[in-house]
Every structure is written in structure tokens, then in C-alpha cells.
Design a protein around this motif. Structure first.
Motif, mmCIF file in Angstrom:
data_model
loop_
_atom_site.group_PDB
_atom_site.id
_atom_site.type_symbol
_atom_site.label_atom_id
_atom_site.label_comp_id
_atom_site.label_asym_id
_atom_site.label_seq_id
_atom_site.Cartn_x
_atom_site.Cartn_y
_atom_site.Cartn_z
ATOM 1 N N VAL A 56 -2.050 5.546 -5.821
ATOM 2 C CA VAL A 56 -3.018 4.653 -6.041
ATOM 3 C C VAL A 56 -3.799 4.321 -4.559
ATOM 4 O O VAL A 56 -2.959 4.402 -3.545
ATOM 5 C CB VAL A 56 -2.523 3.187 -6.347
ATOM 6 C CG1 VAL A 56 -3.475 2.213 -6.347
ATOM 7 C CG2 VAL A 56 -1.841 3.485 -7.649
ATOM 8 N N ASP A 57 -5.112 4.466 -4.344
ATOM 9 C CA ASP A 57 -5.751 4.334 -3.349
ATOM 10 C C ASP A 57 -5.682 3.063 -2.605
ATOM 11 O O ASP A 57 -5.358 2.159 -3.245
ATOM 12 C CB ASP A 57 -7.165 4.548 -3.187
ATOM 13 C CG ASP A 57 -7.475 5.992 -3.691
ATOM 14 O OD1 ASP A 57 -6.686 6.850 -3.260
ATOM 15 O OD2 ASP A 57 -8.953 6.170 -3.892
ATOM 16 N N ALA A 58 -5.359 2.941 -0.942
ATOM 17 C CA ALA A 58 -5.298 1.666 -0.485
ATOM 18 C C ALA A 58 -6.611 0.765 -0.804
ATOM 19 O O ALA A 58 -6.497 -0.451 -1.133
ATOM 20 C CB ALA A 58 -5.426 1.957 1.128
ATOM 21 N N ALA A 59 -7.711 1.287 -1.027
ATOM 22 C CA ALA A 59 -9.017 0.593 -1.708
ATOM 23 C C ALA A 59 -8.656 -0.146 -3.012
ATOM 24 O O ALA A 59 -9.265 -1.216 -3.074
ATOM 25 C CB ALA A 59 -10.105 1.269 -1.671
ATOM 26 N N ALA A 60 -7.995 0.666 -3.773
ATOM 27 C CA ALA A 60 -7.683 0.247 -5.243
ATOM 28 C C ALA A 60 -6.707 -0.894 -5.162
ATOM 29 O O ALA A 60 -6.797 -2.067 -5.902
ATOM 30 C CB ALA A 60 -7.141 1.369 -6.012
ATOM 31 N N TYR A 61 -5.882 -1.005 -4.285
ATOM 32 C CA TYR A 61 -4.865 -2.059 -4.075
ATOM 33 C C TYR A 61 -5.050 -3.317 -3.415
ATOM 34 O O TYR A 61 -4.651 -4.407 -3.777
ATOM 35 C CB TYR A 61 -3.352 -1.286 -3.408
ATOM 36 C CG TYR A 61 -2.377 -2.315 -3.109
ATOM 37 C CD1 TYR A 61 -1.855 -3.406 -4.160
ATOM 38 C CD2 TYR A 61 -1.951 -2.871 -1.937
ATOM 39 C CE1 TYR A 61 -0.899 -4.289 -4.014
ATOM 40 C CE2 TYR A 61 -1.111 -3.656 -1.490
ATOM 41 C CZ TYR A 61 -0.586 -4.433 -2.696
ATOM 42 O OH TYR A 61 0.343 -5.544 -2.310
ATOM 43 N N ALA A 62 -5.938 -3.081 -2.389
ATOM 44 C CA ALA A 62 -6.280 -4.382 -1.433
ATOM 45 C C ALA A 62 -6.691 -5.314 -2.241
ATOM 46 O O ALA A 62 -6.239 -6.652 -1.878
ATOM 47 C CB ALA A 62 -7.447 -3.619 -0.387
ATOM 48 N N THR A 64 1.003 -1.117 -0.076
ATOM 49 C CA THR A 64 -0.044 -0.092 0.053
ATOM 50 C C THR A 64 0.835 1.321 -0.126
ATOM 51 O O THR A 64 0.421 2.179 -0.716
ATOM 52 C CB THR A 64 -1.084 -0.040 1.229
ATOM 53 O OG1 THR A 64 -1.730 -1.076 1.088
ATOM 54 C CG2 THR A 64 -1.902 1.226 1.184
ATOM 55 N N ALA A 65 1.955 1.634 0.846
ATOM 56 C CA ALA A 65 2.938 2.463 1.014
ATOM 57 C C ALA A 65 3.553 2.625 -0.604
ATOM 58 O O ALA A 65 3.565 3.725 -1.033
ATOM 59 C CB ALA A 65 3.975 2.277 1.938
ATOM 60 N N LEU A 104 2.354 1.627 -3.642
ATOM 61 C CA LEU A 104 1.433 2.444 -4.374
ATOM 62 C C LEU A 104 0.904 3.504 -4.071
ATOM 63 O O LEU A 104 0.781 4.162 -5.235
ATOM 64 C CB LEU A 104 0.430 1.166 -4.564
ATOM 65 C CG LEU A 104 0.364 -0.119 -5.505
ATOM 66 C CD1 LEU A 104 0.468 0.611 -7.005
ATOM 67 C CD2 LEU A 104 1.523 -0.933 -5.210
ATOM 68 N N LYS A 105 0.870 3.785 -2.856
ATOM 69 C CA LYS A 105 0.656 5.409 -2.671
ATOM 70 C C LYS A 105 1.420 6.324 -3.312
ATOM 71 O O LYS A 105 1.022 7.475 -3.680
ATOM 72 C CB LYS A 105 0.570 5.531 -1.127
ATOM 73 C CG LYS A 105 -0.850 5.226 -0.536
ATOM 74 C CD LYS A 105 -0.505 5.322 1.159
ATOM 75 C CE LYS A 105 -0.453 6.578 1.889
ATOM 76 N NZ LYS A 105 -1.680 7.233 1.987
ATOM 77 N N THR A 106 2.861 5.859 -3.409
ATOM 78 C CA THR A 106 3.825 7.110 -4.104
ATOM 79 C C THR A 106 3.333 7.154 -5.581
ATOM 80 O O THR A 106 3.810 8.315 -6.131
ATOM 81 C CB THR A 106 5.188 6.410 -3.921
ATOM 82 O OG1 THR A 106 5.150 5.257 -4.999
ATOM 83 C CG2 THR A 106 5.540 6.020 -2.807
ATOM 84 N N ALA A 107 2.495 6.279 -6.109
ATOM 85 C CA ALA A 107 1.952 6.439 -7.428
ATOM 86 C C ALA A 107 0.709 6.899 -7.642
ATOM 87 O O ALA A 107 -0.039 6.982 -8.411
ATOM 88 C CB ALA A 107 2.143 5.241 -8.151
#
Lengths: 294, 294
Positions: free
Chosen positions: B198-204, B190-191, B193-196
């Protein structure tokens, strides 16, 4: 599908993975051109119907779609730099392993040379290519992905992540971190249980059930992160930390490795020290989002 | 079930968890005796029908089955030491958190005083007690477990692990290691993907799918451990290690925490240095099974 209707494809880079990609396209009836720095690696593919291009430039010109699967991004750039004039109008799909910055840089460079560019990551071993088990991630302009989705589908389960060319690399390493973490936690548990004479086979179903169960929590926990609010609905971090101390102590007491337990506890302890002891586990995103000096 | 047929039970220790246990027994119609060092914690339970014993000894005598859920094993032993004469013939189920050595020691002591003793671990938070979601592990003599299985079933999904009293603690911490590892790997991803953006919900959902998928490999990988043979059927450790380097580099490049990636790589590097680079991942059991000096 036959040679009259299937999109011609070029594969550049014929390591284990590149050869598996070429074989999947040949099997699906795509006219397949291949090139490798060491030409002999093409021999078996040529026997199976592939065309061996004499130069990388010829390979790039042979098909509207070229898949790159070489050692690293440095090899990608050397190859493209030497053939910048052949790129206008072609579509490059770069499945070479690398990081998100390399993917974005290469995309910029390729687009400046008139190529369409998608970056990809293969989450599979070579023998899985050509089956639904092989998950292949793609990022870059969606229209370019959609134009070749059915052709790429020959390789496995293809997924589109978004326009940012760095996404495929990021999802790839994130997924691998999950894979190794599940395996390592299982090994930690297996090592603990072995000290009591429990077989790995006896413990594995328990570990599987926990991993699969916790996986189900992630979408809900993700909401806490996106909302930036971590109420302790299920458990507070300071309660978790007491159980983490048991994990560390038990690992040390029975003489197994305690590094993973200690890291788990250290991350939580830092978050508690930062004032989050009364909040719920996902508040640790703050620790995971910044480098640790130490 | 009613008071005429339900086994009387005693709960000693009325923290959040002990109160939840007592409530579940009361709701199921078991005559329920409670005791706590600080007597006021029994008030709400008494209002709900519990009997408050004046002393721990009275509480132990009130029921054929006593559940202990106190702060730690030191508190368990102080309590039992003071009431050794009341233990003959009773069954103690100790759900206090502790390690496997404490469980085995306490079992030996209790058996010397004529008590039947099972050690247990609650893999649930207090609000889950009384539902199937609350998994409660038990270890000790199987006949003692079977004698009370249906009574204990009031608390949640009860599981019997084996005769060794240390097993409940070991499975407990092993399961927790899996829980935190899945969560931490998800936070790492999550950390990243957040740099790009991307929401946590999108990655989960992606993380969930990987975790659940890898969980399915564990029984098969366990066979390699039990056979002590690790052929690289899917992938060799040295190939994994190159991908681990990408994970470390990417984490550092985008500025997120890299401790978990570095630990993953360090464990594999050590195994490769020990000559296992051509073998498959579960060979790491050798690293996980011994302490690391450093």
C-alpha cells in the motif's frame, strides 16, 4: 426493511461485540441466526427475535452470510475445520481480531472449501455498533464485499480496503497506533503542564489543535515517501533533533516520564547517524520500516 | 503603519529565525535595530532598512522592546550580564529555545535589573514568520504582553499562556511531542501497510482521519484527569492492552520497527499491574507523570 426482503444473517460468537452485531441486524429486520459455544449467551437475543442454532454447522447453513466474531483465529479455524462440509457457496465475514498472516491463511483455507471470505476489523466499541461512528474495515474480493455492502451497512460505516485479505488487520493496528500515540503525546504534555499547575482541561484544546493541524500534513508528507525523496522544505531532521533534546531534558528536569521523548529522539538520532540529518522528517520511514536490534 | 507610529523594536541574534523576525518588523514599518555577535549577518537587513547597532548595549538602548533570539540561555545570560545597566525600563521578549527553569531564572534576573520580561517560544519555521501560521507562545506578566500584543502580532499568531514564565517552554515541548507522535504513528502505519504494497499516499487519508478524530476526544478525557476518576465509559485499559499486543505482534511478524508499539504496550501494562486494568485510558496519566526507572 422487513423479513421478506432482508438477507438472512448468521452471527457466530456472542461476546459483547457479537451480541452487539446481532442486535443491530435484528433491529434492522434481518432474519438473524446466532450460535455460541456457551449457548446461554444467546438467550436475550432469542427473546429479541433471533433463532438459536443447535450447532455451529446449523448456524452456517441457516444464512447465505455468516459473520464470525470469536476469541481468536485459532477458535475460527477449529470451528471451520469441524464444519468444512457446510461452507460451499456461503459467504464468511471474519471480524475476529488477528494479524494479517492469519487473515490470509484463513482466507486461503475457506476458499479451498468453496466459501467466499472477507476479513474485517471493527474500529469501534460494542455500544457504537449500529451507528455511523462504528467504522468496520473489510478486505478480500471486492465483488463479495459489494454483494453484501448494504447488509453490512447496518453495522456502521463500512469501508473496503482492497483484495489482499491482510489489509483489514494492518489498517486496524495502524489506526490503533495512531490513536494511542495521540493519547500518549497528550498525556506527556498534560504531565509536563501539570508540573506548572495547568489543568488537563486548560491544556487539551492546545493539544487538540496541534494534533489536528499535523494530521493535515500527512498527505503531503506521504508524497515524499512514495517519491523516495526527502528535501528539507520545511525543516531538517538535525534541527528537529535539537528540539527533541529540549523535550527530553524538560521531561527529566520536571520529573515526568521521559520514555516517549527518548524514543522520539532515538529514532531521529539513528536516522541522522545514517546520514539523513539534512533531510525532512518523513525520511524516518527507513527507521520505521526495519526492526531495531537492541 | 509607518515609522512615526510603529513601536521601535530591537532584534538581538540574527540566525535564520532572528533574521526572519527582523524582516517581518521591517516589512510592517517598525523602526528596527539589529545586533549579532557576527556583524555581517546584519548586512541584508541593513540594506532593507534596519539599523545595525555597534554593540549589544546600544541595541538594547535603541528600542523600548527587545526580542532575543540567540543560541541558548547561556548566550542570553552572557549578553544580559554584560549589559545589566541598560535594562531598566525596557521590555525583553526572549524567544530563545530553552527549558522552563531557565525561563524562570532569566525572568527573575531580568526583573531584578529593572526590565520587564516575557518568555516566548516560536512554534514555526523561519519562512512562516509574518504569517498567521506562525504560532508564538508567550508567558510572563499579562500587562507586559498586552502592552506589546499588536507589535508582536506582526510576527504571527501570538498567544498568551499565563504569568508563570515557564509556560511557553512547557507548551512548546508538549506541542512538539504531539507533532512528532502523530508523525511517528503515521510512519509506523505507513511502514506496516507498505509490507502489503500500500502506497503512503493511499494510507495517509486514513491516518489523518484517525488523528483528527482522536484529537476531538481530548477535552472530554481531560475531565477524567482533572476529576481524578477514570470510569471505563468507552473501553477498559485491559481490553486496549490486548489490541496493543496485536500491534506489537503484527509489527514483528511483518518485520517493521516495533519499538513504538512496545512502548505503548509497556506503559499500559505497568498501569494494569498497578491495578488500573478496569479503568479508562487517561488513567495512564499516573505513568506519564513519574519517571520510569529502567
Amino acid at each position: 426493511m422487513n423479513h421478506d426482503t432482508a438477507t438472512p444473517v448468521t452471527i457466530i460468537g456472542l461476546g459483547l461485540m457479537g451480541r452487539a452485531l446481532a442486535e443491530a441486524f435484528l433491529k434492522a429486520g434481518h432474519p438473524t441466526t446466532v450460535w455460541n459455544r456457551t449457548a446461554a449467551k444467546a438467550d436475550r437475543l432469542v427473546a429479541a427475535g433471533a433463532l438459536a442454532a443447535p450447532t455451529a454447522g446449523d448456524a452456517l447453513k441457516a444464512s447465505p452470510l455468516t459473520i464470525l466474531c470469536v476469541t481468536d483465529y485459532r477458535a475460527v479455524r477449529e470451528l471451520l475445520d469441524a464444519n468444512g462440509g457446510e461452507l460451499a457457496g456461503t459467504t464468511l465475514i471474519n471480524l475476529t481480531s488477528g494479524d494479517s498472516a492469519q487473515a490470509r491463511d484463513t482466507a486461503r483455507w475457506a476458499e479451498q472449501h468453496g466459501a467466499r471470505y472477507l476479513d474485517g476489523a471493527i474500529m469501534a466499541v460494542p455500544p457504537a455498533i449500529g451507528t455511523a461512528e462504528a467504522v468496520i474495515l473489510h478486505s478480500g474480493p471486492q465483488a463479495d464485499f459489494e454483494a453484501h455492502r448494504s447488509t453490512l451497512g447496518v453495522l456502521g460505516t463500512v469501508t473496503y480496503l482492497g483484495a489482499d485479505h491482510g489489509l483489514a488487520s494492518l489498517y486496524d493496528v495502524a489506526g490503533l497506533a495512531m490513536m494511542w500515540s495521540v493519547l500518549n503525546a497528550w498525556l506527556q504534555g498534560t504531565a509536563l503542564l501539570k508540573t506548572a499547575g495547568v489543568d488537563a482541561a486548560a491544556y487539551a484544546p492546545f493539544a487538540r489543535q496541534i494534533a489536528a493541524g499535523v494530521a493535515e500534513w500527512l498527505p503531503g508528507y506521504a508524497e515524499q515517501i512514495d517519491n523516495g525523496s526527502f528535501p528539507a522544505e520545511v525543516s531538517a531532521l538535525e534541527t528537529d533533533a535539537r528540539a527533541m533534546a529540549h523535550l527530553v531534558e524538560e521531561s527529566e528536569a520536571v520529573g515526568v516520564n521521559a520514555e516517549l521523548p527518548k524514543l522520539i529522539k532515538a529514532m531521529a538520532d539513528r536516522s541522522i547517524a545514517a546520514g539523513h540529518g539534512g533531510e525532512q522528517y518523513p525520511v524516518l520511514i527507513e527507521e520505521f520500516s526495519r526492526p531495531h536490534a537492541g
